[in-house]
Structure formats: C-alpha cells, structure tokens
Design a protein around this motif. Structure first.
Motif, PDB file in Angstrom:
ATOM      1  N   GLU A 213      93.750  53.408  23.850  1.00  0.00           N
ATOM      2  CA  GLU A 213      94.829  52.617  24.428  1.00  0.00           C
ATOM      3  C   GLU A 213      94.368  51.851  25.670  1.00  0.00           C
ATOM      4  O   GLU A 213      94.647  50.673  25.848  1.00  0.00           O
ATOM      5  N   GLN A 214      93.598  52.568  26.497  1.00  0.00           N
ATOM      6  CA  GLN A 214      93.092  51.927  27.704  1.00  0.00           C
ATOM      7  C   GLN A 214      92.160  50.768  27.351  1.00  0.00           C
ATOM      8  O   GLN A 214      92.223  49.680  27.924  1.00  0.00           O
ATOM      9  N   LEU A 215      91.317  51.027  26.374  1.00  0.00           N
ATOM     10  CA  LEU A 215      90.360  50.018  25.937  1.00  0.00           C
ATOM     11  C   LEU A 215      91.090  48.772  25.446  1.00  0.00           C
ATOM     12  O   LEU A 215      90.745  47.639  25.808  1.00  0.00           O
ATOM     13  N   GLN A 216      92.130  48.982  24.666  1.00  0.00           N
ATOM     14  CA  GLN A 216      92.887  47.834  24.147  1.00  0.00           C
ATOM     15  C   GLN A 216      93.523  47.040  25.281  1.00  0.00           C
ATOM     16  O   GLN A 216      93.512  45.818  25.275  1.00  0.00           O
ATOM     17  N   GLY A 217      94.031  47.754  26.271  1.00  0.00           N
ATOM     18  CA  GLY A 217      94.644  47.090  27.422  1.00  0.00           C
ATOM     19  C   GLY A 217      93.615  46.237  28.152  1.00  0.00           C
ATOM     20  O   GLY A 217      93.866  45.083  28.509  1.00  0.00           O
ATOM     21  N   PHE A 249      94.519  42.365  18.831  1.00  0.00           N
ATOM     22  CA  PHE A 249      94.977  40.986  19.019  1.00  0.00           C
ATOM     23  C   PHE A 249      95.679  40.497  17.752  1.00  0.00           C
ATOM     24  O   PHE A 249      95.465  41.061  16.677  1.00  0.00           O
ATOM     25  N   PRO A 250      96.455  39.428  17.887  1.00  0.00           N
ATOM     26  CA  PRO A 250      96.984  38.822  16.657  1.00  0.00           C
ATOM     27  C   PRO A 250      95.795  38.386  15.791  1.00  0.00           C
ATOM     28  O   PRO A 250      94.847  37.800  16.324  1.00  0.00           O
ATOM     29  N   GLU A 377      82.264  43.392  25.142  1.00  0.00           N
ATOM     30  CA  GLU A 377      81.440  44.476  24.596  1.00  0.00           C
ATOM     31  C   GLU A 377      82.262  45.755  24.590  1.00  0.00           C
ATOM     32  O   GLU A 377      82.068  46.644  25.413  1.00  0.00           O
ATOM     33  N   PRO A 378      83.182  45.873  23.662  1.00  0.00           N
ATOM     34  CA  PRO A 378      84.159  46.963  23.725  1.00  0.00           C
ATOM     35  C   PRO A 378      83.593  48.354  23.445  1.00  0.00           C
ATOM     36  O   PRO A 378      84.262  49.344  23.727  1.00  0.00           O
TER      37      PRO A 378
END
Ligand SMILES: Nc1ncnc2c1ncn2[C@@H]1O[C@H](COP(=O)(O)OP(=O)(O)OP(=O)(O)O)[C@@H](O)[C@H]1O
Length: 528
Positions: A213-217, A249-250, A377-378
């Motif tokens: 969740e944090q990563l997505q934010g 993302f969309p 670079e996720p």
C-alpha cells in the motif's frame, strides 16, 4: 523507490541497519532478517551515523569484510555507535574491528579459508537462547581475538579455544567469530533472530503485503498522471513491475513494450501477451523484430560479438519503437532490485546510481531518463524472493513468478556458433521438451535454472540401416541460491534417458543428447 528513496524504510517500521564492510554475504544477513518479518536495510559500513540513524533503528549489525583489521586502509565504523546504547552485533570483521577499537587485540591470520568449526556455549546469554550447547558454525579462518577488550565476556568458544561469541556489555555489543547468515552455520538463523527480535526487540512488522500500500502511494505521488513506459522481457522482475503498475494506475497510463527478438523460448511471446492482457494491459506493444535480429546475427559465431550485436540492436529497435509511440516527459519504469542497487555502490560507500544490467546498461534512454529524474524503480527495496511474493500477491501466475532466469541475449547465447532461425527452432523444441519433462516429474521448482543448448557440431548416429549425422543438444540443470555459484542437479539416470528419448524422437535433426555435469565455478551457468 527511485534510487534516492529506495532505502526509505516503510514508515513507522522497526528496522535493523546492516553496516556493510564489503562481505559477500552481507545480502544474506539482510534476507535472513527480513525472512523473519523484520525490516533490514544495508548502508555503507563507514557512513556517519547521522546518515542512517533515527528512532526506527532498533539495532545495528556490523558485517564481515574481505579486509583485515591489520590492513592499512581497514574500513572503520563511526565510533559513536559504541556509546549510543543501541544493540550491536558484529560478525567476523564486525567483531574484530569492534574489539580492536575498544582496546582488545586481534591476531593476524596468514591465510584465510572458510570451513566448519565446532562451537561450545560456555556462558548463558540471550543471543544463544534456544541454541544447543554445542553446534557447528561456519567460520572464516582469518583474524581472531587474542585478547578481549576490557569488560568483555566470552559466551562461546571453539574446540581450539578461539573466542566464538563474545559480549561487551558497555557497548551493548555481541560479536560472532563465525557467519550465522550462511546456511552451513547450524542454528545461525536462530542466533540472528535472537539478536533482532530478542536483544533489539524489533517488532515483526515487515511483509511485502504491508509494504504494497505504501509503495503504491509513493508511486502515485511520484508519477502523477504522466504516462509510464515499461520494457518487459517476460522475466520475473519486469512482469512484477507490470502487474504493480497496472494495479496502481489507470491502465491507459501504462505503456508496455515487449520486443520479440526471435531469440525467445517456445511460445514465450504468445504467453507474455496473454498474461499481460489478463492483467488489464491496454497499451501493449508486442514488437516482432525477429527478422532484424537474425539478419544482424548472420555469420557471427564469436560469443562476445553476438552479445554486442544483440545488445546494440536492442537499443536501436527500442528507441525507434518508442519514438513512434511516446514523446515528452513520460516516465520509464525499471525492475531494479535491492541487490542491483547495493552492488552499484550504495552499500560499500559509493554514491553510484543503480543501472540495470544487460540490455539496458548502456541505453541512452535510461541515462537520459535518470538524469531527468524520470525513472521509476518500484522494486528497489526488495530482494528477489520478496519480488516473487509481491508477484503472487498481485495475482501473477506461478509460471511467471517461479520462472527460471533467462539471459538477456536469449537463445542467441544458447545456440552455439551461428544463430539461424532453423537452429533456434531446433533448440526451442528441445528446450520445451526438457522443461515439459521437468514439470511432469515435479522437478522444475527444485532447480534454479534448466535449459538446453545446441552445440555447433554434428555427431554420427544410426538411422535405419545407414549412418547419419545429426545435431547434439546439451542439457544443463543447476541448483543455486543466488546464481553466483551453482551445483549440478543430480538427476536419476532414468529421467535423463526419458528426456533424451523424447528429444531425439521428437526432433529428427537431433541425434544425440548429453548432460553437462560441471559446477560453477569453474564453468558458468550459461555456455557462452
Ligand atoms: N525482449 C525484451 N523486450 C523488452 N524489454 C526487454 C526485453 N528483454 C529485456 N528487456 C528489459 O531489460 C531489462 C533487463 O533485462 P534482463 O534480461 O537483464 O532481465 P532481468 O534483470 O532478469 O529482469 P527480468 O526478470 O525482468 O527479465 C528487463 O527488465 C526489461 O525491462
């Protein structure tokens, strides 16, 4: 997430900092601790304390090192760590450097070799809680403690009387002469966990699930609504990035490009396309570049030359194809891992930015995007196992998540000698049969990497009443934990006979199958 922020731990998470003095097993320490659900982060061993300390740091591990404390330029930690009251664990060099700085004496070893050493616990201490009194540790027979620093207490010794575990209470320090992070050290994992969860009281808050969740934010914050381009190879890393982006993302914002070089495995391109569509990909560019690659490779037999041709052409195809689809300040996403990042200089004290190897290493596009701060670079905080977990969490099929590594130049380095379509087809078929048989026998997941190689020779055989010359296929299957070293997989002879028969019966151009039984070292995993 980008190179700069990859080391930001999940906010509010307890963590263990590993001061890296250059040991080859530093990453193993990090992985072992994270496997126990505690976040671990690697920083340069000589970094000043203010670079990494904050209230989330529950303990510090000082790693081993190829250096000796007797070396003139032996790397030293920031001395202030010894008076901070924070729990410290020194492993091998981490022990020697501490004992030396705190007034002890270290004997110098003439030679250095690794090996098993029996250890006996002589004093109770939390670090050996749940550990048997006698166990076998894995030691680097290098420097050792000759005289303990003032106030130190011996917790365990080896059968040769060498100090194996020691505590220096005034510095909140425990030191190990051996390497608990290597699997050969019995109960090493327990010792590391005793330190992180017991001595440091770090809470088990780390999991890829919590991190997602944090990563997505963070990704949303960084990218806004800019278009994002990801080059995908079908390997684990770029596939996981694809899944992550599509769920963050969309889908219209994400552009996925896959270049079929004609050097891919059987059905690979079709499978990748299907998997990405299933994940919701909208802007999916599957580029058929087989013709371009095979004509560029025509006549080339030297492995280095082949690699260069493939690498250079990859860059130019990539640039042409991108230019016709995207422009402006779009972001480029990369599957850089934590190990890539640290190896590029973060851990050992350098400041070099991470660059994904192989195809993209010299890519002007990557350089340009990096300079413009347009790189995502996720996976840069994650280890490979964690990337696989993340992939599963995001719903990627096991065939992708558990896939064996595949080299950047693909079959170009597994078709030895000249690369032609016909020879690629023969190899694709042989490789597919080998992998099918491995899966059927339930062996695929027990092997790090398995594949077939087409040799550049013809060998005699019998076909009906006459002698015939046919191609030779070599099979390779190895076990490994990180690809740095590898052991040959020990198949039952009956299995190899089955695969050999399936290949020679199924592919008329192949007359002989051999098994490669060389470890790494001295051989490499790939043949070219
Ligand atoms: N055929 C291809 N088409 C498009 N991009 C590719 C292709 N091959 C490689 N790439 C890009 O180059 C990167 C590095 O490729 P490499 O073969 O070294 O893979 P890797 O480091 O194992 O990562 P992965 O697990 O994603 O394959 C990939 O992550 C991908 O972004």
């Amino acid at each position: 997430m980008t190179t700069g922020s990859a080391l930001t731990p999940p906010s509010g998470t307890d963590r263990i900092v590993i001061l890296d003095f250059g040991s080859q097993t530093t990453h193993l320490i990090g992985r072992r601790i994270r496997e126990q659900g505690i976040f671990a982060e690697i920083v340069a061993g000589t970094a000043p304390m203010e670079d990494w300390i904050d209230e989330g740091v529950r303990g510090v591990i000082l790693s081993g090192s190829p250096s000796s404390i007797h070396d003139e330029d032996a790397p030293l930690p920031d001395r202030r760590i010894y008076s901070r009251g924070i729990p410290l664990l020194g492993i091998c060099y981490g022990l020697h450097v501490t004992a030396h700085l705190l007034g002890g004496e270290i004997s110098r070893a003439e030679t250095r070799e690794y090996g098993p050493a029996p250890v006996e616990v002589v004093t109770n201490h939390e670090i050996t809680s749940g550990v048997s009194r006698r166990f076998t540790s894995w030691m680097s027979h290098g420097d050792a403690i000759r005289r303990l620093p003032p106030g130190a207490r011996e917790i365990a010794t080896t059968s040769h009387g060498v100090t194996a575990i020691v505590t220096i209470p005034e510095a909140s320090f425990v030191g190990l002469q051996f390497h608990p992070e290597v699997t050969h050290s019995e109960q090493g994992l327990q010792i590391l966990d005793n330190f992180a969860a017991g001595v440091c009281q770090a809470r088990r808050q780390w999991s890829v699930e919590n991190y997602l969740e944090q990563l997505q934010g963070e990704l949303r914050g960084q990218a806004g609504d800019k278009p994002i381009l990801l080059l995908i190879s079908g390997g684990v890393d770029s596939s996981v990035v694809a899944a992550l982006l599509l769920q963050t993302f969309p889908p219209e914002q994400i552009h996925l490009m896959y270049i079929d070089t004609g050097l891919m495995r059987k059905d690979e391109s079709v499978e990748i396309g299907a998997a990405l569509r299933k994940l919701g990909a909208r802007n999916l560019y599957l580029i058929d570049a087989e013709e371009r690659f095979l004509s560029a490779l025509a006549g080339a037999v030297d492995p280095e030359k082949k690699r260069h041709i493939i690498g250079d052409l990859f860059i130019s195809v990539q640039e042409d194809e991108i230019a016709s689809r995207l422009s402006g300040d779009y972001l480029l996403a990369q599957g850089t891992l934590y190990t890539d990042l640290i190896e590029s200089g973060h851990g050992s004290g350098g400041t070099a930015k991470s660059i994904k190897s192989h195809h993209n290493v010299a890519s002007p596009l990557v350089r340009k995007k990096r300079e413009a701060g347009l790189i995502l670079e996720p996976l840069a905080a994650l280890y490979k196992d964690e990337v696989r977990d993340l992939g599963r969490l995001l719903g990627l099929p096991e065939e992708i998540v558990g896939r064996h590594p595949f080299p950047g130049p693909g079959l170009g380095v597994r078709v030895l000698g000249e690369v032609t379509r016909e020879r690629c087809d023969i190899l694709r078929e042989a490789d597919a049969i080998f992998i099918r048989e491995l899966r059927k026998a339930g062996l695929y997941d027990a092997i790090w990497q398995a594949f077939a190689v087409l040799l550049p020779i013809q060998s005699v055989g019998v076909a009906g009443d006459s002698r015939a010359y046919g191609n030779v296929v070599a099979l390779r299957a190895v076990t490994s934990t990180d690809g740095m070293t590898a052991d040959v997989y020990g198949f039952e002879p009956a299995f190899l006979r089955t695969v050999s028969a399936a290949i020679t019966n199924g592919i008329p151009q192949v007359g002989r199958v051999v098994y490669d039984c060389s470890g790494k070292p001295p051989a490499t995993i790939e043949w070219e």
